[in-house]
Design a protein around this motif. Structure first.
Motif, PDB file in Angstrom:
ATOM      1  N   MET A 186      -7.698  -3.808   8.624  1.00 36.00           N
ATOM      2  CA  MET A 186      -7.225  -2.606   9.305  1.00 36.00           C
ATOM      3  C   MET A 186      -8.396  -1.753   9.773  1.00 36.00           C
ATOM      4  SD  MET A 186      -3.714  -1.434   7.448  1.00 36.00           S
ATOM      5  CE  MET A 186      -3.303  -0.387   8.877  1.00 36.00           C
ATOM      6  N   SER A 240      -5.412   7.426   2.342  1.00 37.51           N
ATOM      7  CA  SER A 240      -4.745   6.827   3.489  1.00 37.51           C
ATOM      8  C   SER A 240      -3.372   7.459   3.647  1.00 37.51           C
ATOM      9  CB  SER A 240      -4.642   5.316   3.264  1.00 37.51           C
ATOM     10  OG  SER A 240      -3.996   4.688   4.347  1.00 37.51           O
ATOM     11  N   PHE A 241      -2.955   7.600   4.903  1.00 36.93           N
ATOM     12  CA  PHE A 241      -1.725   8.342   5.178  1.00 36.93           C
ATOM     13  C   PHE A 241      -0.487   7.447   5.151  1.00 36.93           C
ATOM     14  CE2 PHE A 241       1.502  10.502   7.627  1.00 36.93           C
ATOM     15  CZ  PHE A 241       1.460  11.759   7.045  1.00 36.93           C
ATOM     16  N   GLN A 272       0.851  -1.192   0.000  1.00 38.96           N
ATOM     17  CA  GLN A 272       0.000   0.000   0.000  1.00 38.96           C
ATOM     18  C   GLN A 272       0.890   1.246   0.000  1.00 38.96           C
ATOM     19  OE1 GLN A 272      -2.214   1.113   3.533  1.00 38.96           O
ATOM     20  NE2 GLN A 272      -3.767   2.202   2.366  1.00 38.96           N
ATOM     21  N   HIS A 273       1.425   1.628   1.130  1.00 35.56           N
ATOM     22  CA  HIS A 273       2.241   2.848   1.194  1.00 35.56           C
ATOM     23  C   HIS A 273       3.718   2.586   0.914  1.00 35.56           C
ATOM     24  CE1 HIS A 273      -1.149   5.119   2.478  1.00 35.56           C
ATOM     25  NE2 HIS A 273      -1.310   4.443   3.594  1.00 35.56           N
ATOM     26  N   ARG A 305       0.849  -6.366   3.105  1.00 36.64           N
ATOM     27  CA  ARG A 305      -0.254  -5.416   3.209  1.00 36.64           C
ATOM     28  C   ARG A 305      -0.712  -5.109   1.800  1.00 36.64           C
ATOM     29  NH1 ARG A 305      -0.914   0.194   6.419  1.00 36.64           N
ATOM     30  NH2 ARG A 305       0.867   0.900   5.184  1.00 36.64           N
ATOM     31  N   GLU A 346      -8.984   1.804  10.940  1.00 34.64           N
ATOM     32  CA  GLU A 346      -8.214   3.046  10.934  1.00 34.64           C
ATOM     33  C   GLU A 346      -9.035   4.247  10.505  1.00 34.64           C
ATOM     34  OE1 GLU A 346      -4.853   2.610   8.290  1.00 34.64           O
ATOM     35  OE2 GLU A 346      -5.975   1.479   6.824  1.00 34.64           O
ATOM     36  N   ASP A 350      -3.538   6.849  10.304  1.00 35.23           N
ATOM     37  CA  ASP A 350      -4.851   7.055   9.710  1.00 35.23           C
ATOM     38  C   ASP A 350      -5.934   7.160  10.776  1.00 35.23           C
ATOM     39  OD1 ASP A 350      -4.731   7.321   6.906  1.00 35.23           O
ATOM     40  OD2 ASP A 350      -4.172   5.229   6.705  1.00 35.23           O
TER      41      ASP A 350
HETATM   42 MG   LIG Z   1      -3.258   3.293   7.174  1.00 33.34          MG
END
Ligand SMILES: [Mg+2]
Ligand SMILES: [Mg+2]
Ligand SMILES: [Mg+2]
Ligand SMILES: [Mg+2]
Ligand SMILES: [Mg+2]
Ligand SMILES: [Mg+2]
Lengths: 258, 258, 258, 258, 258, 258
Positions: free
Chosen positions: A147, C120-121, A47-48, A73, A149, A175
């Motif tokens: 998650m 999302s962060f 994701q990130h 993730r 969040e 988040d």
């Molecule tokens: Mg997050």
């Protein structure tokens, strides 16, 4: 290629919480390095993290020898990405932004084979990496984390944690803080604000009451240790990006200071 | 695309030694992270680092924005690899195992255009990354370091440091220790044995006497700071692999201890 | 890593339209070449371009040094892909096939952090590439463009342009022509049919009336210049594939002719 | 997989000179684009081009369908790189900096199987790409070009062109100008200085007198056409980097001017 | 770049069924090898195969020369992935888990240009690989297969096969068996259970009655031959992973036995 | 990361010959597949295989979990490539075209640390993959094979096999046949010509007499079994390219025949 079992479930059976590393750098070698550092599991963040499918696959291959349980993730609650991560040999999926019971049911359906879900059959690499009996054990061994969040997720928590087939919830404090408190506080992990602590404890207790596991994303070893002491079942400690950046900055600063 | 100059030469003009980061992980993102940590230069290690030409190129591209001078350690004294690193936009080359005056002359010839050497003309990416006037300034700006790390190199040192076109020598203490003392001592950096210290000081003084720069590979910030205090002109501080591994191990150990 | 601002917004503040390059070849080096050619911004096309996430990331890294604003055209209105492009360091997203107000709201929600959206962060690379204050400025600086390129989108235009958080609309003339006129006309850009010109002007005026920016995809410099004269705020001029193919064909034809 | 023949030899049989494209961008797609533009052959430049072995292989695969003959410029006179390029399916090799008869003999030995040379047998991909009879025809079909681009090479030219098994010489005017005239003139192609023209004609005539082919690297279609009129057998016209950069710059300039 | 037609449609015109190879290994070279082995078409599996977008593209490029029709199995019913596969030059898409008429309509809409669907226009590589007239012929030539592999799909079959623009159904026996019979039988292909045979024949007859083609995934040549004798129009025979693994195991076993 | 030992040496200690797989396809997944098929070791062929450094590294990472000993065939007798393969975690190197005692001495020098050779110290990935005590055990565990495959090598055989530090010779029958008999016979493995059999037996006996191991490259299981019965210590059985191609061709032929 004999039978293998998910190392995280084994740790839980022993009554311990799992210490999880976090991989945001797209590199099979940094994955191999991280896997040698003592973590119980490592999660590749698609994701990130700056990681796409193809490097995720290479990282899963490089992680296989370590005996450390690899998780992924997912980028989002998307069936294609989630099923591909599992077929590639992840022992579990952490899915961002699961906000409703319907979200949670969709997530479980992507992770479990019929009749428990709609995961399509074809564990092409998992057969090699996780054992030739993978088809028989996957539904029992693969971990499925949702998650929690957002404010919406917290308000739907009771329903979410009762979703059949879900193994646990995972809290992303950055988040969650944005979602619950807007921009009142700094972004990031290791929250100390009373309302955030309360939210985290609430999620943990609700999950445990429903027989689920609870994981927490932490920015520091100190906070991760505290989370373990609270009874968290999976604690992530920082990530490769921050560990490397901090260590390098410290080392340069030390040279300049000396 | 205006004129650019080699940042390391600028630092030396200011009378300082350059603090050099070392990249052994093949990843443009970890390169970008390292370049944000305060180093004056970073060197992509295509000898012992797990890095080939194609990722080296991607790393040079990712490093360009940082303003940190990128250098490359060549895999060996090979013209193809050395010239490709320079065409790809490295501001300097560190060449391993330069053991004789003839080696040093070959090295210089690969790094300088005629009539100073036999570097072939075609700075395909350097033209974009290091300025459209690259052809005019390359021979003055590009750095050429010969590694002194064998008994043979030490015995030929006086001749090596007088090679026209050479900018400096760079000491690899692990190889130098193996080469000078066999397997009497542990392998690695940050030597404290009197004969190794003597050898390092001898190389430094000989280089400086000939008007050359002297670089040293260090395993710790403390040793790098000491090297700067000795007058070393370029001090490498650990590398990305060790920084990441140590930071991750420490952080897991801290969780387990707390 | 001090504060950075989106160069496209700066150009608009100066009352100019931005000239945008278009990258459909998956290559960090061709990206670097394109970024040296005078464009104000360049857009990596992950929809019709032959570019996936992983090369997009490498291209964003290679583009960073240029000072040219990088944007990404998303493959589709998908949260995973859009958020990953932003986390990777794009200064804006152009989203294809935004046909309804609901589509536009979903798009904005993927691009803005709570409470303005549900992004999302975790700006993992953006923190390095776009400034350590990215979290604070992202919602103000990141550009969000909705493509208007179907009959349905045109009929919903008034609602779409009033979507809070949307910065502009972007017109893809090839799809718009297919959508509005079926297969009556040739496919492609630089439309001269009166009904297509009318449609383009209608979109431009409607966007401007709502305080939004308007971008147009053009096949030639001449048409792009005309679009600027109409008041378009972002004009794309051809792309790397066509520029290279045309230049190569012309050059071969010239050799054969001479 | 029936028999294939080298298209460049066929063109020569027809009494024409071959028009050669030059690939310096590491991208299978830009290779495919270039191969669609009318060239008789294209050469992947693994010397000054930003291309390593692995992308070279992908580019050879992408070029296969075009019918355009793929050649490779080797990074240097190195047996490993030259043989790998041939095994990967190149129809010819252009080798830089062949300065002596001994160099030329080494080059031929790397390109021909025993007893004509020492090329090691294992045309792993060539068997698929260039025909299952590759082993039987390779020595007759594969092209071997030696670059003449230094003063030393010019002075040894008579001996070089008489090397058995060599097919042609190829002139790199940028290096040749540096080599023959030092830094008196600008770097680059398309020389007009009388001494450089004389040198180029001398090389051409000497090659032809020995029954060899002669190739010339050109920066423009006009010069390439002139080279054809002189009787050059292979004329390279610019390269992908310059074609793309020039076309993009021109197109941006045109928008700004209009 | 003259007109090309889909080789699979040509085979059907000749009254034969197509023999399809299956690519689950992410490698342009193994794709090239497979394409030399006599298949009429090959399908790159981006669902269960270990293949992402970027290697899929490279494989399509490597397959182009073979004349064997390349198809792609999409990861899921997702517009981004499906359209990208077609723009990259696939002659057809096989979409997993099409369970309802609405699913089938969405699938067709992603594969056909307006007014037959909502495929966005930009066949960037298809223009090079499948002919410059691609835009004109795509809707007639590109194949659109819906996978029937769940109980839900079987119950909706009559509606699904009547979806305008759909070319065929494709049966995945592993998922279909899981879906229809739960975990009563072993997982995998080449079913012999009467109820599974009945289901397969039912799907084939229903497809044919609606004028659609029917494809079947097979684990062995023997079953594929049987499927052809039943009138199946496209029969997949094993895949690269199983072919390689079985051949290697057999060969090692033979050495040990002899 | 405890101590590991080279599995091939262990097999020899048990009095068996090692069965070796051969990897010519650049794919970590096909490597993983091959490593699951029962081989004692696998060799990544970076000479004639379509594999460069960077994929070789990924393949070594993917092979690590299997417990099968990974070796690398070097592209040529080049120090850079050989040392990089060892640093990347290969348990042995097979070097092509070792024709003289001097060649053999250079080879050994690249593989052994001082004072036994001049290998440079920096086992960056080997430390992770082959044990943290790698530095201490490398010279005893790493295997060094010289290929005997030319007439010159055969005539120098007595001297070559007496090179200190060399572990074995490896015969490439295709090159050896070309070298000894010119083009009188077909190219390839599994020779049956009396003079070739004599040559192979001569090499085997000479190696064994000198206390060295002898390896043979074979095209079939039958020949490999025969080679084991002769006392060969390492027998390669076909390779991934041929295994896959043959299996696929057979399977297509079977469908067409049935
Ligand atoms: Mg997050
Ligand atoms: Mg060293
Ligand atoms: Mg469009
Ligand atoms: Mg040259
Ligand atoms: Mg299926
Ligand atoms: Mg050989």
């Amino acid at each position: 290629m004999n039978m293998q079992r998910n190392p995280i479930r084994k740790i839980w059976t022993e009554g311990r919480g799992a210490i999880n590393g976090w991989l945001s750098i797209a590199s099979p070698f940094s994955a191999e390095i991280m896997a040698s550092c003592g973590y119980d599991s490592v999660t590749i963040d698609t994701q990130h993290g700056a990681v796409g499918y193809e490097t995720m696959l290479l990282m899963l291959q490089a992680l296989r020898a370590s005996g450390v349980a690899p998780m992924v993730r997912a980028p989002w609650l998307e069936p294609g990405a989630i099923m591909k991560a599992l077929d590639a040999g992840a022992w579990g999926v952490i899915c961002p932004m699961v906000n409703t019971r319907a979200d949670a049911e969709r997530l479980v359906s992507y992770v479990r084979y019929p009749p428990h879900g709609c995961r399509s059959f074809g564990p092409t690499r998992a057969n090699f990496a996780l054992g030739s009996d993978y088809a028989a054990v996957a539904d029992d061994e693969v971990l499925c984390f949702a998650m929690i969040e957002t404010a919406e997720a917290v308000s739907n928590l009771e329903e979410i944690v009762r979703t059949p087939g879900l193994d646990g919830v995972y809290v992303g404090p950055a988040d969650l803080t944005l979602g619950l408190t807007g921009r009142r506080y700094r972004t990031g992990f290791d929250r100390e604000e009373p309302e955030m602590l309360e939210a985290i404890h609430h999620i943990r207790k609700t999950a445990h009451a429903a027989g689920l596991r609870m994981g927490l994303h932490n920015g520091s070893a100190a906070y991760a240790a505290k989370a373990l002491s609270w009874g968290c079942d999976l604690v992530t400690v920082s990530n490769d990006v921050r560990l490397l950046a901090q260590a390098a900055q410290d080392s340069v600063a030390e040279v300049r200071r000396l």
